[in-house]
Scaffold this active site. Sequence first.
Site, PDB file in Angstrom:
ATOM      1  N   GLY A   1       0.775  -0.843   0.201  1.00  0.00           N
ATOM      2  CA  GLY A   1      -0.353   0.117  -0.153  1.00  0.00           C
ATOM      3  C   GLY A   1       0.977   1.300   0.367  1.00  0.00           C
ATOM      4  O   GLY A   1       1.759   1.079  -0.358  1.00  0.00           O
ATOM      5  N   ASN A   2       0.034   2.493   0.201  1.00  0.00           N
ATOM      6  CA  ASN A   2       0.731   3.557  -0.011  1.00  0.00           C
ATOM      7  C   ASN A   2       0.566   4.601   1.284  1.00  0.00           C
ATOM      8  O   ASN A   2      -1.014   3.998   2.399  1.00  0.00           O
ATOM      9  CB  ASN A   2       1.261   4.176  -0.473  1.00  0.00           C
ATOM     10  CG  ASN A   2      -0.041   4.108  -1.481  1.00  0.00           C
ATOM     11  OD1 ASN A   2      -1.256   5.279  -1.033  1.00  0.00           O
ATOM     12  ND2 ASN A   2      -1.005   4.463  -2.666  1.00  0.00           N
TER      13      ASN A   2
END
Length: 451
Positions: free
Chosen positions: A251-252
């Site tokens: 993810g980020n």
Amino acid sequence: MLSGGPPSGAGGPDGSTVQGGPHAPETGSGPPTPLRDAREPGPPWHGRRVALGVCGGIAAYKSVQVARDLTLLGASVDVVLTEAARNFVAPLSFEGVTGRGPLLDIFAVGGAAMHILLGGGADCVCVAPATADFIARAASGRASDLLTTVLVATGAPVVVAPAMNDRMYAHPRTRRNLARLEEVPHYHRVGPGDGRLAAGEGSGPGRMAEPAEIVDAVGRALGAGGELAGRRVLVTGGGTREPVDAVRYLGNRSSGKMAAALARAAWLRGAAVTLVTGPTSLAAPPGVAAIRVETAREMRDAVLDIVEEMDVAVHAAAVADYRPRSPLSDKLKRQEAGPGFALDLVANPDIAAESGTRMRSGSVSVGFALETSNLVARAAGKLAAKGFDLVVANPAGRPDAGFEADTNRITILGRDMPPRELPLMSKFAAAWQILDAVEALLPERQEASRG
Ligand code: PMT
């Protein structure tokens, strides 16, 4: 027309959870979020005149907050207190937060034309709380005190926030009176919510909308005069999560704040807004239909389902460019993986590029570019490569911009304009500027599509 529900085409009933399947929208009714607490003077409230009517109900204590927030946002707020309201809250409280003495009496000496001045000068009249008695009088066009007389004397939009006991709200006469108000084209209803009522009354529908929601309803009444009014706007936001195994993902750091600000600003400008968002802790802004997704492919499906109907698409999501080719259905054990292992990644679809080919002619597509270096040059590359009409460049790696911050530093790039670098501002103010640029483009895009 009263418009308490979502804007047309904006989806389902109130609720903070996903309803009815992976892509069913929820409609924001917004508990306050940090973003919505950033009350700085600005459009659509700044420099506008709001007449705030307060009737006699226990929710009147929350109207002090409404008056305060509208004032902080830059509106001039004239409070009109009914006689009954003064049993619940003192005039001085309103004077303290607005800096202006509330108006109390239609027959006050020196105030003979007050109702005409107030009604004629207001850009918006808001009544919060609106009691069953007030609604009955307003529905029949009575002008029996200062507040109802102001209502009859105004052509400005009127926002009504009903608040009463649930049985009073359910009473057929109240429902009929509300329906009669609904026939008046410039009336808008906000709430009531379903929740805890006054002490000893339990809970149910009838609770006044929260101050933040009322402030936004007033904002929409004030802000919906431009090109975006009645248009359909899609905003993507948040980061996507790509499963690695049963418990881990790639993810980020996207928080969804930029997208929530864009969705809120578009709704305040009168648009029907759908927000397709990756996981975020933020509630959807009031009136915004939110579709919650996890992966890039879910986001793509949700976007492609609706993008053909859109007048504007703003791609603020931080979409994972790659995903694990074969996520494990079990949790990967350290003993099995050993000292290290390689993840086999495969490219995700480019949602913005793909949806751009499906948008109808005359629509406007806006992309974002998040860069660690060569910000403007790289953003200009994305403008051309992905077929955007506008690209919003923002830097990565700064505490006051990009991921997670409440503020941003944006540069807006268009095909036929020099890059416009804006100073540090809140994400909401940045969203407003981006939508200014969209509104400037819409008429020429529509014109070109006709010719
Ligand atoms: O959510 P916040 O914490 O508020 O942070 C906001 C933000 C930094 C995420 C936002 O302002 C932002 O910059 N969003 C875009 C981030 C990004 O992924 O940029 P990009 O340069 O990788 O992508 C370019 C454009 O293509 C973007 O509009 C992106 O949504 C889109 N894209 C990218 C990859 C992909 N597979 N599909 C896409 O649609």
